[in-house]
Design a protein around this motif. Structure first.
Motif, short mmCIF file in Angstrom:
data_model
loop_
_atom_site.label_atom_id
_atom_site.label_comp_id
_atom_site.label_asym_id
_atom_site.label_seq_id
_atom_site.Cartn_x
_atom_site.Cartn_y
_atom_site.Cartn_z
N VAL A 129 0.96 -1.12 0.14
CA VAL A 129 -0.16 0.18 0.00
C VAL A 129 0.96 1.31 0.22
CG1 VAL A 129 -1.82 -0.97 1.09
CG2 VAL A 129 -0.37 0.24 2.51
N ALA A 130 0.48 2.41 -0.53
CA ALA A 130 0.97 3.59 -0.56
C ALA A 130 0.11 4.62 -0.05
CB ALA A 130 1.60 4.10 -1.86
N ILE A 131 0.54 6.02 0.36
CA ILE A 131 -0.02 7.09 0.58
C ILE A 131 0.20 8.03 -0.45
CG2 ILE A 131 -0.63 9.11 2.27
CD1 ILE A 131 -0.64 6.82 4.53
N SER A 132 -0.99 8.36 -1.03
CA SER A 132 -0.68 9.45 -2.39
C SER A 132 -1.71 10.23 -2.62
CB SER A 132 -0.48 8.51 -3.39
OG SER A 132 -0.67 9.31 -4.64
N ASN A 133 -1.63 11.32 -3.02
CA ASN A 133 -2.49 12.47 -3.57
C ASN A 133 -3.38 11.67 -4.94
OD1 ASN A 133 -1.92 14.05 -1.62
ND2 ASN A 133 -0.80 15.56 -2.89
N THR A 134 -4.69 11.67 -4.72
CA THR A 134 -5.46 11.32 -5.99
C THR A 134 -5.06 11.76 -7.30
OG1 THR A 134 -6.94 13.16 -5.54
CG2 THR A 134 -7.42 10.97 -4.61
N TYR A 135 -4.63 12.88 -7.65
CA TYR A 135 -4.47 13.21 -9.08
C TYR A 135 -3.21 12.51 -9.49
CZ TYR A 135 -1.00 16.11 -6.55
OH TYR A 135 -0.03 16.77 -6.00
N TYR A 136 -2.37 12.05 -8.82
CA TYR A 136 -1.00 11.40 -9.31
C TYR A 136 -1.88 10.00 -10.14
CZ TYR A 136 2.01 14.41 -7.13
OH TYR A 136 2.74 15.47 -6.71
N ILE A 137 -2.71 9.32 -9.60
CA ILE A 137 -3.44 8.07 -10.23
C ILE A 137 -4.09 8.43 -11.49
CG2 ILE A 137 -5.03 6.25 -9.80
CD1 ILE A 137 -2.53 6.42 -7.88
N GLY A 138 -4.70 9.75 -11.36
CA GLY A 138 -5.57 10.23 -12.56
C GLY A 138 -4.29 10.65 -13.49
N ARG A 139 -3.05 10.84 -13.44
CA ARG A 139 -2.01 11.21 -14.55
C ARG A 139 -1.41 9.91 -14.84
NH1 ARG A 139 1.93 15.51 -11.30
NH2 ARG A 139 0.46 17.07 -11.12
N LEU A 140 -1.47 9.04 -13.91
CA LEU A 140 -0.93 7.65 -14.60
C LEU A 140 -1.76 7.18 -15.58
CD1 LEU A 140 0.36 6.28 -11.21
CD2 LEU A 140 1.92 6.71 -13.26
N LEU A 141 -3.35 7.13 -15.17
CA LEU A 141 -4.33 6.34 -15.84
C LEU A 141 -4.43 7.27 -17.27
CD1 LEU A 141 -7.19 5.89 -13.34
CD2 LEU A 141 -5.66 3.99 -14.77
N ASN A 142 -4.11 8.58 -17.38
CA ASN A 142 -4.34 9.82 -18.83
C ASN A 142 -3.03 9.67 -19.27
OD1 ASN A 142 -6.96 9.82 -18.31
ND2 ASN A 142 -6.59 11.60 -16.81
N SER A 143 -1.92 8.82 -18.95
CA SER A 143 -0.74 9.08 -19.42
C SER A 143 -0.60 8.56 -21.00
CB SER A 143 0.44 8.22 -18.71
OG SER A 143 1.74 8.21 -19.23
N GLU A 144 0.35 8.96 -21.88
CA GLU A 144 0.59 8.41 -23.11
C GLU A 144 1.51 7.31 -22.95
OE1 GLU A 144 1.86 12.15 -25.39
OE2 GLU A 144 -0.09 12.84 -25.18
N ASP A 145 2.16 7.03 -21.88
CA ASP A 145 3.00 5.87 -21.87
C ASP A 145 2.19 4.66 -21.47
OD1 ASP A 145 4.97 4.06 -20.67
OD2 ASP A 145 6.23 5.43 -19.70
N PRO A 146 2.37 3.59 -22.04
CA PRO A 146 1.52 2.73 -21.62
C PRO A 146 1.94 1.75 -20.53
CG PRO A 146 2.30 2.22 -23.90
CD PRO A 146 2.82 3.62 -23.41
N GLU A 147 3.21 2.02 -20.05
CA GLU A 147 3.66 1.36 -18.97
C GLU A 147 2.83 2.16 -17.55
OE1 GLU A 147 5.46 -1.52 -18.47
OE2 GLU A 147 5.08 -1.64 -20.82
N GLU A 148 2.90 3.33 -17.83
CA GLU A 148 2.20 4.18 -16.65
C GLU A 148 0.83 3.87 -16.56
OE1 GLU A 148 5.35 7.79 -16.16
OE2 GLU A 148 3.26 8.34 -17.01
N VAL A 149 0.29 3.61 -17.76
CA VAL A 149 -1.44 3.39 -17.60
C VAL A 149 -1.29 2.07 -16.91
CG1 VAL A 149 -3.36 2.92 -19.06
CG2 VAL A 149 -1.83 4.69 -19.70
N LYS A 150 -0.64 1.11 -17.28
CA LYS A 150 -0.61 -0.10 -16.63
C LYS A 150 -0.38 -0.31 -15.02
CE LYS A 150 1.57 -3.17 -19.73
NZ LYS A 150 2.68 -4.09 -19.95
N VAL A 151 0.47 0.54 -14.78
CA VAL A 151 0.56 1.04 -13.24
C VAL A 151 -0.66 1.42 -12.41
CG1 VAL A 151 1.92 2.24 -11.41
CG2 VAL A 151 2.86 1.34 -13.34
N GLY A 152 -1.14 2.60 -13.23
CA GLY A 152 -2.44 3.18 -12.88
C GLY A 152 -3.45 1.91 -12.68
#
Ligand code: FE2
Length: 374
Positions: free
Chosen positions: A249-272
């Motif tokens: 588990v991690a503690i994170s601000n919500t928008y970082y997950i939004g950024r990962l999901l909306n990333s142009e990098d498919p690897e980041e989308v996978k993480v999200g």
């Protein structure tokens, strides 16, 4: 060269460098990518262009901001269309812009300053770099808890600091509160960034307010005990480490997950996609929320324009665009929450006035030091 033109040219140069070096993050650019974009030699070559510019039709407003999103720029253009007031933008990292504003003193061109975290805005106020703004429009658009008690700063967007978990290894039924992460079952499984970061200082400041100092210290000590590793990197790095299996588990601000999901990098989308978002403390005192916000600088030369600009950013028309640009929640309660954020569900927020985060900041830093949170 005309001074206003010089300022414009410098703004464009600074913007180009920022875009090349720090796109996609606000105050959280990893150290390797930091190249102090706004400190080009031209930065020292700006001699009060704002003053003479005010005499032009519509005038100007000069903005320092740690945000850099195309959607924000579109909003500034819309403001210019509606009012005839030009918006000159200097983008940079929040800390560096704050230092710059401080260094420039009365000579600064900045009329408006936008940065993340009520703690940072409180710091600006404490350094006497802000001024009070009494505006009925702002009072109507921005809930009291997201404004400074003396109206020296105003929240514009809202973010939640949540528990992010690996969907394969953690069932959300195992999660409940921030406090529960200090229990023995989470030993070696919790990822969270350094205590030097304002987001962590502010969450602990909120716990001091809600639970008292003793409980806040106990929480910090308990998290240190259960950390998967020594704090390193930003919120996104904690989320990546969860997916990599360094912790669960991690503690994170919500928008970082939004950024990962909306990333142009498919690897980041996978993480999200591999992580879930859990809003803690729903049956107790609520999930920690913070803001990014705005202040009119102490030495603003274009105060009226600055106020008009902030009022515009708080309007229903602007709020959705402004929040959506960084996957955040609008502070104006009349405005619809972006779709992705709606999909995460509604949640109960901590019920505290964010001015308290600044008031408790020094004590929070002290508690972190006492429990050895690096
Ligand atoms: Fe951030």
């Amino acid at each position: 060269m005309n001074k206003a033109l010089k300022f414009l040219l410098f703004s464009m140069l600074a913007l180009a460098v920022v875009l090349m070096t720090a796109c996609g993050s606000d105050e959280e650019t990893p150290p390797a990518e930091q190249e102090e974009p706004q400190e080009t030699p031209a930065a020292e070559d700006t001699e009060e262009p704002a003053e003479e510019a005010t005499e032009e039709a519509g005038g100007v407003v000069n903005l320092y901001t740690s945000r850099h999103y195309d959607t924000d720029r579109e909003l500034y253009e819309l403001f210019t269309e509606q009012t005839g007031i030009e918006v000159n933008v200097i983008e940079g990292k929040g800390d560096e812009l704050m230092e710059r504003l401080d260094r420039e003193g009365a000579a600064t061109e900045a009329d408006v300053f936008i940065t993340a975290d009520a703690g940072n805005l409180a710091r600006l106020k404490e350094k006497e770099l802000t001024q009070a703004v009494n505006s009925d429009v702002l009072a109507a658009n921005i809930p009291d808890k997201f404004r400074d008690d003396d109206n020296e700063w105003f929240g514009l967007t809202k973010r939640a600091r949540v528990i992010v978990y690996d969907k394969d290894r953690v069932d959300p039924s195992e999660l409940s509160t921030y406090e529960a992460l200090t229990e023995a079952e989470w030993e070696g499984r919790v990822l969270i960034r350094s205590s030097e970061n304002i987001y962590n200082q502010s969450i602990l400041a909120s716990f001091i307010e809600l639970n008292g100092e003793e409980a806040a210290k106990e929480w910090a000590a308990g998290i240190v005990k259960n950390m998967a590793r020594e704090p390193q990197g930003g919120d996104t790095d904690q989320v990546i480490a969860v997916v990599a299996g360094e912790g669960d588990v991690a503690i994170s601000n919500t928008y970082y997950i939004g950024r990962l999901l909306n990333s142009e990098d498919p690897e980041e989308v996978k993480v999200g996609e591999q992580v879930g978002i859990f809003f803690p403390n729903q049956d107790t005192n609520g999930t920690h929320v913070n803001i990014s916000g705005v202040t009119v600088t102490k030495h603003a030369k274009n105060v009226e324009n600055a106020i008009k600009f902030i009022e515009f950013l708080s309007s229903e028309e602007a709020q959705f665009v402004f929040a959506d640009g960084n996957n955040e929640y609008p502070v104006n309660p009349e405005v619809e929450v972006p779709e992705l954020l709606q999909s995460w569900g509604e949640f109960k927020e901590q019920d505290i006035d964010l001015t308290i985060l600044g008031d408790n900041n020094a004590r929070a830093i002290q508690l972190f030091n006492e429990v050895g949170w690096k």
